[in-house]
Design an enzyme around this catalytic site. Structure first.
Site, PDB file in Angstrom:
ATOM      1  N   CYS A 134       2.792 -11.692  -6.557  1.00 54.92           N
ATOM      2  CA  CYS A 134       3.579 -11.474  -5.334  1.00 54.92           C
ATOM      3  C   CYS A 134       4.023 -12.800  -4.725  1.00 54.92           C
ATOM      4  CB  CYS A 134       2.756 -10.669  -4.336  1.00 54.92           C
ATOM      5  SG  CYS A 134       3.626 -10.335  -2.803  1.00 54.92           S
ATOM      6  N   CYS A 137       3.986 -12.776  -0.840  1.00 55.39           N
ATOM      7  CA  CYS A 137       2.624 -12.883  -0.302  1.00 55.39           C
ATOM      8  C   CYS A 137       2.084 -14.310  -0.431  1.00 55.39           C
ATOM      9  CB  CYS A 137       1.664 -11.973  -1.050  1.00 55.39           C
ATOM     10  SG  CYS A 137       2.243 -10.296  -1.297  1.00 55.39           S
ATOM     11  N   ASP A 138       2.242 -14.894  -1.612  1.00 56.01           N
ATOM     12  CA  ASP A 138       1.494 -16.110  -1.935  1.00 56.01           C
ATOM     13  C   ASP A 138       2.343 -17.369  -2.096  1.00 56.01           C
ATOM     14  OD1 ASP A 138      -0.793 -14.557  -1.934  1.00 56.01           O
ATOM     15  OD2 ASP A 138      -0.623 -14.072  -4.058  1.00 56.01           O
TER      16      ASP A 138
HETATM   17  P1  FAD Z   1      -1.578   0.835  -2.372  1.00 54.28           P
HETATM   18  O1  FAD Z   1      -2.077  -0.213  -1.472  1.00 54.28           O
HETATM   19  O2  FAD Z   1      -1.317   0.561  -3.769  1.00 54.28           O
HETATM   20  O3  FAD Z   1      -2.444   2.141  -2.151  1.00 54.28           O
HETATM   21  C1  FAD Z   1      -2.286   3.276  -2.950  1.00 54.28           C
HETATM   22  C2  FAD Z   1      -3.613   4.002  -2.995  1.00 54.28           C
HETATM   23  O4  FAD Z   1      -3.407   5.253  -3.627  1.00 54.28           O
HETATM   24  C3  FAD Z   1      -4.672   3.271  -3.814  1.00 54.28           C
HETATM   25  O5  FAD Z   1      -5.794   3.047  -2.986  1.00 54.28           O
HETATM   26  C4  FAD Z   1      -4.994   4.213  -4.967  1.00 54.28           C
HETATM   27  O6  FAD Z   1      -6.375   4.251  -5.295  1.00 54.28           O
HETATM   28  C5  FAD Z   1      -4.550   5.567  -4.397  1.00 54.28           C
HETATM   29  N1  FAD Z   1      -4.126   6.501  -5.434  1.00 54.28           N
HETATM   30  C6  FAD Z   1      -3.183   6.287  -6.407  1.00 54.28           C
HETATM   31  N2  FAD Z   1      -3.032   7.387  -7.148  1.00 54.28           N
HETATM   32  C7  FAD Z   1      -3.890   8.318  -6.639  1.00 54.28           C
HETATM   33  C8  FAD Z   1      -4.189   9.669  -6.986  1.00 54.28           C
HETATM   34  N3  FAD Z   1      -3.576  10.274  -8.003  1.00 54.28           N
HETATM   35  N4  FAD Z   1      -5.127  10.334  -6.260  1.00 54.28           N
HETATM   36  C9  FAD Z   1      -5.754   9.735  -5.229  1.00 54.28           C
HETATM   37  N5  FAD Z   1      -5.521   8.448  -4.854  1.00 54.28           N
HETATM   38  C10 FAD Z   1      -4.585   7.759  -5.541  1.00 54.28           C
HETATM   39  N6  FAD Z   1       1.167  -7.615   0.856  1.00 54.28           N
HETATM   40  C11 FAD Z   1       1.350  -8.317   1.992  1.00 54.28           C
HETATM   41  O7  FAD Z   1       1.997  -7.838   2.939  1.00 54.28           O
HETATM   42  N7  FAD Z   1       0.790  -9.559   2.157  1.00 54.28           N
HETATM   43  C12 FAD Z   1       0.020 -10.135   1.185  1.00 54.28           C
HETATM   44  O8  FAD Z   1      -0.464 -11.277   1.360  1.00 54.28           O
HETATM   45  C13 FAD Z   1      -0.204  -9.403  -0.003  1.00 54.28           C
HETATM   46  N8  FAD Z   1      -0.978  -9.915  -0.981  1.00 54.28           N
HETATM   47  C14 FAD Z   1      -1.264  -9.162  -2.073  1.00 54.28           C
HETATM   48  C15 FAD Z   1      -2.179  -9.664  -2.978  1.00 54.28           C
HETATM   49  C16 FAD Z   1      -2.548  -8.899  -4.070  1.00 54.28           C
HETATM   50  C17 FAD Z   1      -3.577  -9.443  -5.031  1.00 54.28           C
HETATM   51  C18 FAD Z   1      -1.960  -7.607  -4.271  1.00 54.28           C
HETATM   52  C19 FAD Z   1      -2.370  -6.764  -5.459  1.00 54.28           C
HETATM   53  C20 FAD Z   1      -1.038  -7.121  -3.372  1.00 54.28           C
HETATM   54  C21 FAD Z   1      -0.675  -7.878  -2.263  1.00 54.28           C
HETATM   55  N9  FAD Z   1       0.221  -7.418  -1.307  1.00 54.28           N
HETATM   56  C22 FAD Z   1       0.413  -8.113  -0.140  1.00 54.28           C
HETATM   57  C23 FAD Z   1       0.973  -6.159  -1.507  1.00 54.28           C
HETATM   58  C24 FAD Z   1       0.321  -4.990  -0.744  1.00 54.28           C
HETATM   59  O9  FAD Z   1      -1.021  -4.901  -1.115  1.00 54.28           O
HETATM   60  C25 FAD Z   1       1.039  -3.687  -1.069  1.00 54.28           C
HETATM   61  O10 FAD Z   1       2.430  -3.801  -0.785  1.00 54.28           O
HETATM   62  C26 FAD Z   1       0.483  -2.533  -0.256  1.00 54.28           C
HETATM   63  O11 FAD Z   1      -0.904  -2.405  -0.445  1.00 54.28           O
HETATM   64  C27 FAD Z   1       1.150  -1.216  -0.624  1.00 54.28           C
HETATM   65  O12 FAD Z   1       0.537  -0.181   0.096  1.00 54.28           O
HETATM   66  P2  FAD Z   1       0.581   1.336  -0.390  1.00 54.28           P
HETATM   67  O13 FAD Z   1      -0.225   2.081   0.607  1.00 54.28           O
HETATM   68  O14 FAD Z   1       1.980   1.724  -0.639  1.00 54.28           O
HETATM   69  O15 FAD Z   1      -0.091   1.356  -1.824  1.00 54.28           O
END
Ligand code: FAD
Ligand code: NAP
Length: 318
Positions: A134, A137-138
């Protein structure tokens, strides 16, 4: 019968839960197969969430979110959702991994997406300590430093351009000498004086010490020579898996419209093409893949779900 089933407990799902329960929906369950928090809990440094002035870990950022939602009545079921369907009538069927089936008036899919790993030595070991997927992010952590970007698609080239605005130099490492990215993007990369192309180069190993990454070794395919790129940051953009499986029906079709990359098509209110079904966060089209954006999507989707369920109740449907 649930008013709302939320699938995924990352920033999008949790915020949807907060807004839906506080907004008056009853029987709201968030299905999260692991601990709530989402993929940001893997991050060791977050400094771009508004209002949080210190650099925090992703775990620290997310630790109070579930408690805040539960206070307003959100229930968490630690279960994997296998499929969301709508066989007949207005109600959705939510099929869980243990074989049970729940019915819900509305559904928010917030299952996120997962960046692919390239598979070179040290990639997992140094993930979050110099290896990143990302740039937004970084990238700032490498301001005025040199970094390497791996990949040859639109994402890699666009992110290389983004990093070139922050970093002193970007080595763009690609395993072929032709890019998949759009020709206009390739041209911008080629014309950018801060980006050096390292082509026909397969990443072999990222190395470093307890402090983090010190460099990347790549093997040239044309000469078999190993080239050392001494950088503290390596960004990997080799594709992305959109977690859209729950929307796949038995016949292989999707419950709602998805684009050619599998991202769920939504409008500005996070409504999908299927009435009463919303998508939020990284799983949707054009997601900026940021916590703040995912949270905003979750709130937006919940507001839409509240209006939809009220409409069903007014019309005595469901
Ligand atoms: P996710 O956070 O991916 O959550 C989805 C959830 O759904 C997961 O917990 C998963 O277990 C669950 N799930 C999936 N399929 C199923 C299913 N079939 N049944 C039940 N549960 C399910 N963003 C920033 O703003 N700043 C940062 O500094 C930053 N740094 C990052 C660093 C890293 C290492 C990573 C990996 C990401 C980073 N991001 C950052 C990006 C950020 O984490 C994501 O944009 C954000 O988490 C997306 O949120 P979400 O809720 O859409 O999905
Ligand atoms: P992508 O198009 O699949 O490109 C992945 C790149 O990573 C390819 O260049 C591939 O090399 C390389 N790669 C794959 N596995 C690798 C490995 N193990 N080691 C080293 N390199 C590896 O992925 P993307 O760039 O994330 O794009 C996904 C889709 O979204 C694409 O259709 C893209 O067009 C689209 N997209 C569009 C935009 C836009 O329109 N603005 C922006 C971003 C993404 P090879 O080329 O050799 O296979």
């Amino acid at each position: 019968m649930l008013d709302l089933a939320i699938i995924g407990g990352g920033p999008a799902g949790l915020t949807a839960g907060l807004y839906a329960t506080r907004g008056g929906l009853e029987n709201v369950v968030m299905y999260e197969k692991g601990m709530p928090g989402g993929q940001i809990t893997q991050s060791s440094e977050v400094e771009n969430y508004p209002g949080i002035t210190e650099v925090v870990t992703g775990m620290e950022l997310m630790q109070d979110w579930p408690e805040q939602c539960m206070r307003f009545g959100l229930k968490h079921d630690m279960a994997e959702v296998v499929r969301v369907s709508r066989p007949e009538g207005p109600c959705f069927k939510v099929s869980l991994g243990d074989g049970s089936v729940i019915t819900a008036k509305s559904v928010i899919v917030a299952t996120g997406s997962t960046p692919k790993r390239a598979g070179f030595k040290g990639e997992d070991e140094f993930f979050g300590r110099g290896v990143s997927t990302c740039a937004t992010c970084d990238g700032f952590f490498y301001r005025d430093k040199e970094v390497a970007v791996i990949g040859g698609g639109d994402t890699a080239l666009e992110e290389a351009l983004f990093l070139a605005n922050i970093c002193s130099k970007v080595y763009l490492v690609h395993r072929r000498d032709e890019f998949r990215a759009a020709p206009s993007t390739v041209k911008r990369v080629e014309e950018n004086g801060k980006i050096e192309l390292v082509l026909n180069a397969v990443p072999e190993e990222v190395y470093g010490d307890n402090m983090g990454v010190q460099g990347l070794k790549v093997k040239k395919r044309d000469s078999a020579e190993t080239v050392d790129i001494p950088v503290p940051g390596v960004f990997v953009f080799v594709g992305n898996i959109v977690n859209n499986d729950v929307l796949k029906q038995e016949d292989g079709s999707f419950l709602c419209e998805v684009n050619e990359w599998g991202e769920v098509v939504v409008d500005l209110a996070m409504r999908t093409s299927e009435e009463g079904l919303f998508a939020a966060g990284d799983v949707r089209i054009m997601a900026p893949k940021q916590v703040v954006c995912a949270a905003g999507d979750g709130a937006n989707a919940a507001i839409g779900a509240i209006a939809y369920v009220e409409h069903l109740k007014r019309e005595n449907i469901c």
